[in-house]
Scaffold this motif. Sequence first.
Motif, PDB file in Angstrom:
ATOM      1  N   UNK A 136       0.765  -1.202   0.099  1.00  0.00           N
ATOM      2  CA  UNK A 136       0.000  -0.127   0.057  1.00  0.00           C
ATOM      3  C   UNK A 136       0.940   1.220   0.029  1.00  0.00           C
ATOM      4  N   UNK A 137       1.840   1.250   0.945  1.00  0.00           N
ATOM      5  CA  UNK A 137       2.745   2.520   1.040  1.00  0.00           C
ATOM      6  C   UNK A 137       3.416   2.692  -0.286  1.00  0.00           C
ATOM      7  N   UNK A 138       4.143   1.759  -1.017  1.00  0.00           N
ATOM      8  CA  UNK A 138       4.769   1.793  -2.188  1.00  0.00           C
ATOM      9  C   UNK A 138       3.713   2.240  -3.546  1.00  0.00           C
ATOM     10  N   UNK A 139       2.591   1.658  -3.374  1.00  0.00           N
ATOM     11  CA  UNK A 139       1.539   2.126  -4.359  1.00  0.00           C
ATOM     12  C   UNK A 139       1.203   3.572  -4.434  1.00  0.00           C
ATOM     13  N   UNK A 140       1.134   4.039  -2.973  1.00  0.00           N
ATOM     14  CA  UNK A 140       1.035   5.571  -2.774  1.00  0.00           C
ATOM     15  C   UNK A 140       2.336   6.346  -3.267  1.00  0.00           C
ATOM     16  N   UNK A 141       3.378   5.856  -2.893  1.00  0.00           N
ATOM     17  CA  UNK A 141       4.597   6.701  -3.437  1.00  0.00           C
ATOM     18  C   UNK A 141       4.557   6.824  -4.983  1.00  0.00           C
ATOM     19  N   UNK A 142       4.202   5.232  -5.714  1.00  0.00           N
ATOM     20  CA  UNK A 142       4.292   5.517  -7.072  1.00  0.00           C
ATOM     21  C   UNK A 142       3.421   6.528  -7.737  1.00  0.00           C
ATOM     22  N   UNK A 143       2.093   6.589  -7.143  1.00  0.00           N
ATOM     23  CA  UNK A 143       1.214   7.638  -7.547  1.00  0.00           C
ATOM     24  C   UNK A 143       1.734   8.868  -7.365  1.00  0.00           C
ATOM     25  N   UNK A 144       2.462   9.371  -6.278  1.00  0.00           N
ATOM     26  CA  UNK A 144       2.942  10.574  -5.978  1.00  0.00           C
ATOM     27  C   UNK A 144       3.933  10.941  -7.112  1.00  0.00           C
ATOM     28  N   UNK A 145       4.840   9.982  -7.216  1.00  0.00           N
ATOM     29  CA  UNK A 145       5.980  10.268  -8.140  1.00  0.00           C
ATOM     30  C   UNK A 145       5.325  10.503  -9.689  1.00  0.00           C
ATOM     31  N   UNK A 146       4.488   9.474  -9.846  1.00  0.00           N
ATOM     32  CA  UNK A 146       3.972   9.803 -11.332  1.00  0.00           C
ATOM     33  C   UNK A 146       3.270  11.224 -11.522  1.00  0.00           C
ATOM     34  N   UNK A 147       2.801  11.777 -10.236  1.00  0.00           N
ATOM     35  CA  UNK A 147       2.372  13.020 -10.344  1.00  0.00           C
ATOM     36  C   UNK A 147       3.200  14.051 -10.052  1.00  0.00           C
ATOM     37  N   UNK A 148       4.552  13.913 -10.141  1.00  0.00           N
ATOM     38  CA  UNK A 148       5.526  14.902  -9.990  1.00  0.00           C
ATOM     39  C   UNK A 148       6.230  15.315  -8.644  1.00  0.00           C
ATOM     40  N   UNK A 149       5.594  14.532  -8.014  1.00  0.00           N
ATOM     41  CA  UNK A 149       6.278  14.618  -6.379  1.00  0.00           C
ATOM     42  C   UNK A 149       7.530  13.638  -6.023  1.00  0.00           C
ATOM     43  N   UNK A 150       8.061  13.637  -5.009  1.00  0.00           N
ATOM     44  CA  UNK A 150       9.023  12.887  -4.846  1.00  0.00           C
ATOM     45  C   UNK A 150       8.548  11.444  -3.715  1.00  0.00           C
ATOM     46  N   UNK A 151       7.416  11.890  -2.957  1.00  0.00           N
ATOM     47  CA  UNK A 151       6.794  11.024  -2.266  1.00  0.00           C
ATOM     48  C   UNK A 151       5.418  11.318  -1.655  1.00  0.00           C
ATOM     49  N   UNK A 152       4.667  10.214  -1.128  1.00  0.00           N
ATOM     50  CA  UNK A 152       3.329  10.461  -0.476  1.00  0.00           C
ATOM     51  C   UNK A 152       3.351  10.995   0.812  1.00  0.00           C
ATOM     52  N   UNK A 153       2.519  11.937   1.220  1.00  0.00           N
ATOM     53  CA  UNK A 153       2.360  11.992   2.480  1.00  0.00           C
ATOM     54  C   UNK A 153       1.003  11.511   3.000  1.00  0.00           C
ATOM     55  N   UNK A 154       0.787  10.618   4.124  1.00  0.00           N
ATOM     56  CA  UNK A 154      -0.305   9.996   4.394  1.00  0.00           C
ATOM     57  C   UNK A 154      -1.124  10.857   5.341  1.00  0.00           C
ATOM     58  N   UNK A 155      -2.554  10.891   4.940  1.00  0.00           N
ATOM     59  CA  UNK A 155      -3.564  11.689   5.829  1.00  0.00           C
ATOM     60  C   UNK A 155      -4.510  10.783   6.294  1.00  0.00           C
ATOM     61  N   UNK A 156      -5.136  10.873   7.417  1.00  0.00           N
ATOM     62  CA  UNK A 156      -6.328  10.041   8.037  1.00  0.00           C
ATOM     63  C   UNK A 156      -7.524  10.525   7.192  1.00  0.00           C
ATOM     64  N   UNK A 157      -8.547   9.481   7.407  1.00  0.00           N
ATOM     65  CA  UNK A 157      -9.735   9.761   6.812  1.00  0.00           C
ATOM     66  C   UNK A 157     -10.498  11.006   7.429  1.00  0.00           C
ATOM     67  N   UNK A 158     -10.119  11.390   8.408  1.00  0.00           N
ATOM     68  CA  UNK A 158     -10.866  12.709   9.110  1.00  0.00           C
ATOM     69  C   UNK A 158      -9.541  13.890   8.797  1.00  0.00           C
ATOM     70  N   UNK A 159      -8.941  13.907   7.881  1.00  0.00           N
ATOM     71  CA  UNK A 159      -7.828  14.776   7.320  1.00  0.00           C
ATOM     72  C   UNK A 159      -6.814  15.424   8.105  1.00  0.00           C
ATOM     73  N   UNK A 160      -6.421  14.377   9.316  1.00  0.00           N
ATOM     74  CA  UNK A 160      -5.186  14.617  10.149  1.00  0.00           C
ATOM     75  C   UNK A 160      -3.802  14.019   9.263  1.00  0.00           C
ATOM     76  N   UNK A 161      -2.859  14.922   9.175  1.00  0.00           N
ATOM     77  CA  UNK A 161      -1.437  14.491   8.670  1.00  0.00           C
ATOM     78  C   UNK A 161      -0.961  13.383   9.765  1.00  0.00           C
ATOM     79  N   UNK A 162      -0.418  12.353   9.187  1.00  0.00           N
ATOM     80  CA  UNK A 162       0.140  11.056  10.071  1.00  0.00           C
ATOM     81  C   UNK A 162       1.449  10.923   9.730  1.00  0.00           C
ATOM     82  N   UNK A 163       1.829  10.313   8.514  1.00  0.00           N
ATOM     83  CA  UNK A 163       3.224   9.999   8.395  1.00  0.00           C
ATOM     84  C   UNK A 163       3.759   9.905   6.902  1.00  0.00           C
ATOM     85  N   UNK A 164       4.855   9.611   6.485  1.00  0.00           N
ATOM     86  CA  UNK A 164       5.137   9.250   5.093  1.00  0.00           C
ATOM     87  C   UNK A 164       5.255   7.400   5.202  1.00  0.00           C
TER      88      UNK A 164
END
Length: 257
Positions: A136-164
């Motif tokens: 799951x984490x690598x899938x999110x990283x891949x999507x972020x990199x395909x979108x022009x970013x270096x990595x993904x930042x995870x956010x909880x369902x209620x909108x709180x920043x959690x981790x990479x």
Amino acid sequence: MAELNGLPVAAEQLQALALTNYGHFTTLRVDDGRVRGFSLHLERLERDCRTLFGVDLDPARVRALVRRMVPDRGAAVIRVTVFDPAIDIGRPERAVDPQVLVVRRAAGTLSPPPLSVSSTRYVRDVPQVKGVGLFGALHQRRAARLGGFDDALFVTPDGLVSEGGTWNIGFHDGERVVWPEADCLPGITMRLLQGARDHRVAPVPLADVPSMRAAFATNAAVGVRAISRIDGTELPGDHPVLDSLRQAYAEVAAEPV
């Protein structure tokens, strides 16, 4: 280099790890035979072993296995993975004899360039455990990199920043360091910095990111890494707090392996 229980590992011994992805690990950086927070890494392995396998892991044995892979001089990154090669995917509760895989690779620089990250709604499975299931984490990283970013930042369902995916995130609000309060891995580098610097732990809504003065990522392999962009918010990659945090981390006494 890789060893399973102190012996050269064969490909067939890793089959269960590759096919089930059930296990846990920790990654540590060794500099001239010493590791910052080594006792915390051992505590993590013990804690996660009880969570995933219901048995105790001998920290003295793990230390001895790690010591075999430590170079006499210089830097290296060592990953310790705990898994049961006899696991049955249909009866995972019978996996009660975890083994220790130790892998060594070259260490990268402690001053990598700043990260740009894209936020995504995602929570890792059992986030308090450093589990080997990285799909799951690598899938999110891949999507972020395909979108022009270096990595993904995870956010909880209620909108709180959690981790990479492989790092914790911290902020500076203009007064002190803020660590997000959310379900995430209690990273070793984060814990060491919390003990070295004034800080607070509080919920960080994604909507509050534009009000932050600086952001950074932490893990054992790179220490403190600046984050220069979160979605459309630009952040300074050279904020003075970043050098202050790097200095605080450098001053943490490293433990002999």
